[in-house]
Write a protein that holds these residues in place. Structure first.
Motif: not given
Length: 226
Positions: A37-42, A60-70
């Motif tokens: 499962t792919l994990i991301t965040d805000v 066995d999991l991957e975390f890629i971070s993200a930031h919605p500027m909204a």
């Protein structure tokens, strides 16, 4: 229950939690997430969160971070707006541990959600930039609202003051956590701003109209990029 089944079946999970709550959730509940499962965040700060999650996340999991500027000055589900991402900026924050597929999928998610610009910054770059464009601006708005105790000021304000202080209506629980977890970068930006503000004050005090106009023209030029 239904909530657990949604977690167990998900191919991608987006976490919209305060940083420390997000980390605690992963510590206590990541066993519910299926492999690959792919994990991301805000979350609003990255290096601290990425380092903490990376130290406890299953292999066995991957975390890629993200930031919605909204963001908005109001919060809670009752203030949700399906148009909030339209035309906004979306920052993907990868590390050396992330696969090209995860980075691609995170960018694609941003496009799917309606963001108009997808950028990539590494964690330290993100936190330094967010210290300027987001956290410093909130500090300025807070200072504007706390430096005058005249309760009648609302009777005299125009659009300029209202625009500058819109974000002073602030979620103190969330923003205090973000400020403290990005203290070094934020203090650096506050020092840069303080020096620039003092420079502007000195120009006005000295009566140097030509220099004052130069600063105003530079400000106008840079703001036109928006």
């Amino acid at each position: 229950n239904a909530d657990i089944s949604l977690i167990e079946e998900a191919d991608i999970i987006i976490f919209a939690l305060y940083p420390e709550i997000f980390i605690k959730w992963i510590e206590e509940n990541q066993h519910l997430i299926k492999p690959s499962t792919l994990i991301t965040d805000v979350t609003g700060i990255k290096k601290y969160v990425i380092d903490k999650i990376g130290s406890i996340l299953r292999d066995d999991l991957e975390f890629i971070s993200a930031h919605p500027m909204a963001g908005r000055e109001v919060y809670g589900v009752e203030n949700s707006d399906e148009r909030i991402f339209n035309g906004a900026n979306y920052i993907v924050v990868p590390t050396q541990r992330n696969t090209p597929e995860a980075i691609h999928n995170c960018k694609t998610l941003g496009i799917y959600l309606g963001f108009s610009r997808i950028s990539t910054l590494y964690p330290e770059e993100h936190d330094r930039m967010i210290g300027f464009v987001s956290q410093l601006t909130h500090c300025i708005a807070i200072s504007l609202m706390t430096c005058c105790d005249d309760e009648n000021v609302v009777n005299y304000t125009g659009d300029s003051f209202r625009d500058l202080t819109r974000i002073a209506q602030i979620n103190d629980l969330m923003w205090s956590e973000l400020f403290m977890l990005n203290k070094e970068a934020l203090l650096q930006q506050m020092d840069i701003f303080t020096n620039e503000f003092i420079n502007l004050r000195n120009v006005i005090e000295s009566g140097d109209t030509d220099k004052l106009r130069e600063l105003m023209k530079l400000s106008t030029k840079r703001r036109a990029l928006f």
